[in-house]
Design a protein around this motif. Structure first.
Motif, PDB file in Angstrom:
ATOM      1  N   CYS A   1      -5.753  -7.603  -8.680  1.00 30.93           N
ATOM      2  CA  CYS A   1      -5.085  -6.365  -8.290  1.00 30.93           C
ATOM      3  C   CYS A   1      -5.554  -5.182  -9.136  1.00 30.93           C
ATOM      4  O   CYS A   1      -5.756  -5.293 -10.343  1.00 30.93           O
ATOM      5  N   THR A   2      -5.706  -4.042  -8.463  1.00 30.25           N
ATOM      6  CA  THR A   2      -6.033  -2.789  -9.140  1.00 30.25           C
ATOM      7  C   THR A   2      -5.616  -1.650  -8.212  1.00 30.25           C
ATOM      8  O   THR A   2      -4.879  -1.854  -7.245  1.00 30.25           O
ATOM      9  N   LEU A   3      -6.053  -0.450  -8.504  1.00 31.07           N
ATOM     10  CA  LEU A   3      -5.828   0.691  -7.616  1.00 31.07           C
ATOM     11  C   LEU A   3      -7.138   1.005  -6.896  1.00 31.07           C
ATOM     12  O   LEU A   3      -8.214   0.821  -7.457  1.00 31.07           O
TER      13      LEU A   3
ATOM     14  N   LEU B   1      -8.041  -0.223   2.477  1.00 35.02           N
ATOM     15  CA  LEU B   1      -8.693  -0.930   3.581  1.00 35.02           C
ATOM     16  C   LEU B   1      -9.522  -2.122   3.095  1.00 35.02           C
ATOM     17  O   LEU B   1      -9.856  -3.007   3.884  1.00 35.02           O
ATOM     18  N   ALA B   2      -9.821  -2.159   1.805  1.00 37.44           N
ATOM     19  CA  ALA B   2     -10.494  -3.349   1.274  1.00 37.44           C
ATOM     20  C   ALA B   2      -9.590  -4.571   1.403  1.00 37.44           C
ATOM     21  O   ALA B   2     -10.068  -5.681   1.680  1.00 37.44           O
ATOM     22  N   ASP B   3      -8.281  -4.382   1.214  1.00 38.26           N
ATOM     23  CA  ASP B   3      -7.339  -5.485   1.416  1.00 38.26           C
ATOM     24  C   ASP B   3      -7.301  -5.916   2.876  1.00 38.26           C
ATOM     25  O   ASP B   3      -7.255  -7.112   3.179  1.00 38.26           O
ATOM     26  N   VAL B   4      -7.319  -4.952   3.772  1.00 39.72           N
ATOM     27  CA  VAL B   4      -7.287  -5.299   5.200  1.00 39.72           C
ATOM     28  C   VAL B   4      -8.530  -6.099   5.567  1.00 39.72           C
ATOM     29  O   VAL B   4      -8.450  -7.118   6.267  1.00 39.72           O
ATOM     30  N   GLY B   5      -9.690  -5.667   5.093  1.00 40.17           N
ATOM     31  CA  GLY B   5     -10.915  -6.397   5.377  1.00 40.17           C
ATOM     32  C   GLY B   5     -10.876  -7.826   4.868  1.00 40.17           C
ATOM     33  O   GLY B   5     -11.291  -8.758   5.568  1.00 40.17           O
TER      34      GLY B   5
ATOM     35  N   GLY C   1      -7.362   7.542   0.997  1.00 38.97           N
ATOM     36  CA  GLY C   1      -6.269   7.512   0.043  1.00 38.97           C
ATOM     37  C   GLY C   1      -6.450   6.425  -0.994  1.00 38.97           C
ATOM     38  O   GLY C   1      -7.413   5.649  -0.963  1.00 38.97           O
ATOM     39  N   ALA C   2      -5.516   6.362  -1.933  1.00 42.40           N
ATOM     40  CA  ALA C   2      -5.548   5.354  -2.999  1.00 42.40           C
ATOM     41  C   ALA C   2      -4.207   4.636  -3.035  1.00 42.40           C
ATOM     42  O   ALA C   2      -3.159   5.242  -2.818  1.00 42.40           O
ATOM     43  N   ALA C   3      -4.253   3.345  -3.299  1.00 42.69           N
ATOM     44  CA  ALA C   3      -3.044   2.529  -3.288  1.00 42.69           C
ATOM     45  C   ALA C   3      -3.258   1.314  -4.186  1.00 42.69           C
ATOM     46  O   ALA C   3      -4.358   1.065  -4.680  1.00 42.69           O
TER      47      ALA C   3
ATOM     48  N   HIS D   1       0.807  -1.215   0.000  1.00 40.25           N
ATOM     49  CA  HIS D   1       0.000   0.000   0.000  1.00 40.25           C
ATOM     50  C   HIS D   1       0.845   1.272   0.000  1.00 40.25           C
ATOM     51  O   HIS D   1       0.309   2.360  -0.235  1.00 40.25           O
ATOM     52  N   ALA D   2       2.157   1.147   0.258  1.00 39.03           N
ATOM     53  CA  ALA D   2       3.049   2.309   0.254  1.00 39.03           C
ATOM     54  C   ALA D   2       3.716   2.536  -1.095  1.00 39.03           C
ATOM     55  O   ALA D   2       4.400   3.545  -1.272  1.00 39.03           O
ATOM     56  N   VAL D   3       3.547   1.625  -2.049  1.00 38.42           N
ATOM     57  CA  VAL D   3       4.208   1.765  -3.346  1.00 38.42           C
ATOM     58  C   VAL D   3       3.707   3.020  -4.055  1.00 38.42           C
ATOM     59  O   VAL D   3       2.497   3.268  -4.122  1.00 38.42           O
ATOM     60  N   ASP D   4       4.645   3.793  -4.602  1.00 43.56           N
ATOM     61  CA  ASP D   4       4.303   4.945  -5.434  1.00 43.56           C
ATOM     62  C   ASP D   4       3.963   4.420  -6.826  1.00 43.56           C
ATOM     63  O   ASP D   4       4.858   4.063  -7.600  1.00 43.56           O
ATOM     64  N   VAL D   5       2.691   4.346  -7.143  1.00 43.44           N
ATOM     65  CA  VAL D   5       2.271   3.681  -8.379  1.00 43.44           C
ATOM     66  C   VAL D   5       2.754   4.423  -9.623  1.00 43.44           C
ATOM     67  O   VAL D   5       3.038   3.802 -10.658  1.00 43.44           O
ATOM     68  N   ASP D   6       2.852   5.733  -9.534  1.00 41.85           N
ATOM     69  CA  ASP D   6       3.344   6.492 -10.682  1.00 41.85           C
ATOM     70  C   ASP D   6       4.826   6.219 -10.917  1.00 41.85           C
ATOM     71  O   ASP D   6       5.277   6.080 -12.059  1.00 41.85           O
ATOM     72  N   GLU D   7       5.562   6.105  -9.841  1.00 38.90           N
ATOM     73  CA  GLU D   7       7.002   5.876  -9.951  1.00 38.90           C
ATOM     74  C   GLU D   7       7.318   4.527 -10.578  1.00 38.90           C
ATOM     75  O   GLU D   7       8.295   4.393 -11.328  1.00 38.90           O
TER      76      GLU D   7
END
Length: 357
Positions: free
Chosen positions: A238-240, A244-248, A208-210, A151-157
Motif C-alpha cells: 500500500c502507498t499513495l 486505477l492501478a488497483d483497478v487494473g 487524482g491521488a488516493a 480510494h475515497a479515504v481522505d488521507v490527510d484526515e
C-alpha cells in the motif's frame, strides 16, 4: 480441529517471547499459545495465534531471509490498519492489537491484529462451496464498492498524507519493479524489458491521488456468508498514487467462467454468480466518477508488475525465506514459463488495446 498447543513452533516464531509480549497487551490471554502458519500468501509470513481458551489473533512478520530494504515494513502495515480501522473510515480492516517494531522479541518486527472470521475464497471450488450464487454476486459488487471506499479515504484526515508521494505513481512503480527484476532476473524472458520500455513511454495521465492497496483481489478479502466484505487484508504494498492501478490489478485476477487461470494463484471469481469484469468496472466507475476507458493499459501494467513481483517471490522461495509457508505449491505456478506467460499477456494487452485474459 483444535491447534496442538504442545506442537513445536513454526519457523519465524519465538513462542515464549511472543507469549509474554501478547500477554502484556491482552490481559485475558490464556497461555499456552499455538501458532499455525497461514498458507497461500507469497510475501510476508502470517500465523494464526490461538490461546488455550480458543481466542484467535493473526501475527504478521517479514520473510526469514534477506528482503528488499523498502519491503516488508511491519510498522507501515500496522500504521495503515490503525488509520483505516476503529470506525475512522468505512474500509473494513481488522483491529490492530500492537506492533513490535524491532528484532528484540521475535527476531524481526511483527504486528498482531484481531482474527476476523469468514471465508477466504482462493479458488472457484471454495467460492461454490462457501457462498450461494446470490452471495457470490454480492461479493463481486462488494469488491467494487470496497475498492471505491479505499480510494475515497481522505488521507490527510486519517493521518496518512505522508504515506508516499501522490503524483507520478506509475513511473515510480515502473522504476521500482524493474530494479527488482534486475536483482532477481530469470534468463530468457526478454518480454519483461520490452514491456517495461513500452509502458514507460506511454504512461496515462493520473486521475487524482488516493490510497493504492497494491494487491486488491478476492482472496485478499474475508467474506461473510452473504458475500459482505468483512476485512481487507495484505496491505504490504500500500502507498499513495494512481487508483486505477488497483483497478487494473483487480481485473488481472478477475477470472471469468471458462477462462484459463493457470498463470494466477486464484480463480474464485470464475464461480457462477460473480459479475464479470465489465460489471465490476461499471460499478466502480459509477461510485467514483473515474474514466475507465483506458483501463486496458493498467491491466497490461498489472501483468508486467506481477511478473516482476513473482520473480522476487521465486528468489525468496529458493533461498528458504518463506519457511513453513512455502508448502502451498504457489511457487510452482511461477516458473520461467509462468513469468514469461505473464509478460506475454502484458504485451498482448498493449498490442490490442483491450483487456485479454
Amino acid at each position: 480441529m483444535k491447534p496442538a498447543h504442545d506442537a513445536p513452533a513454526p519457523a519465524g516464531i519465538r513462542p515464549a517471547e511472543v507469549t509474554d509480549w501478547l500477554a502484556a497487551r491482552v490481559p485475558a490471554l490464556a497461555p499456552p499459545l499455538a501458532f499455525t502458519p497461514v498458507v497461500g500468501g507469497h510475501s510476508n509470513l502470517t500465523y494464526v495465534v490461538t490461546d488455550a481458551a480458543g481466542t484467535r489473533w493473526v501475527l504478521r512478520r517479514p520473510p526469514l531471509g534477506h528482503v528488499l530494504a523498502t519491503a516488508h515494513d511491519m510498522g507501515r502495515e500496522h500504521r495503515i490498519l490503525a488509520a483505516l480501522g476503529g470506525g475512522r473510515t468505512p474500509v473494513p480492516v481488522p483491529r490492530v492489537v500492537g506492533l513490535s517494531p524491532d528484532d528484540a522479541v521475535n527476531g524481526a518486527p511483527f504486528y498482531v491484529m484481531d482474527f476476523v472470521d469468514g471465508f477466504v475464497l482462493r479458488d472457484a471450488a471454495a467460492a461454490t462451496r462457501d457462498l450461494d450464487p446470490a452471495a457470490r454476486r454480492r461479493a463481486g459488487e462488494q469488491l467494487a464498492d470496497t475498492l471505491a471506499a479505499i480510494h475515497a479515504v481522505d488521507v490527510d484526515e486519517v493521518g496518512l498524507g505522508d504515506l508516499g508521494r501522490r503524483e507520478d505513481y506509475i513511473a515510480r512503480q515502473l522504476r521500482r519493479w524493474h530494479r527488482q527484476w534486475d536483482a532477481t532476473r530469470v534468463d530468457g524472458i526478454p518480454e519483461i524489458d520490452e514491456v517495461h520500455a513500452r509502458l514507460s513511454a506511454s504512461i496515462p495521465p493520473q486521475q487524482g491521488a488516493a490510497i493504492v492497496h497494491g494487491d486488491f483481489r478476492l482472496d485478499n478479502c474475508i467474506l461473510g456468508p452473504d458475500g459482505t466484505v468483512r476485512a481487507v487484508l495484505d496491505w504490504e504494498l500500500c502507498t499513495l498514487g494512481d487508483p486505477l492501478a488497483d483497478v487494473g490489478m483487480t481485473l488481472v485476477y478477475w477470472v471469468e467462467q471458462g477462462e484459463d487461470s493457470a498463470l494466477l494463484p486464484s480463480d474464485g471469481t470464475a464461480a457462477e454468480g460473480f459479475p464479470d469484469r465489465a460489471a465490476f468496472c461499471a460499478r466502480y466507475a459509477e461510485a467514483t466518477g473515474r474514466d475507465l476507458s483506458g483501463i486496458a493499459w493498467y491491466a497490461a501494467f498489472a501483468y508486467w508488475r506481477l511478473a516482476c513481483i513473482l520473480a522476487g517471490v521465486l528468489d525468496r522461495y529458493t533461498a528458504g525465506a518463506m519457511g513453513d509457508q512455502a508448502g502451498d505449491g504457489g511457487a510452482s505456478r511461477f516458473t520461467h514459463d509462468g513469468l514469461a506467460g505473464l509478460a506475454a499477456r502484458a504485451r498482448t494487452v498493449l498490442d490490442e488495446g483491450k483487456f485479454a485474459a
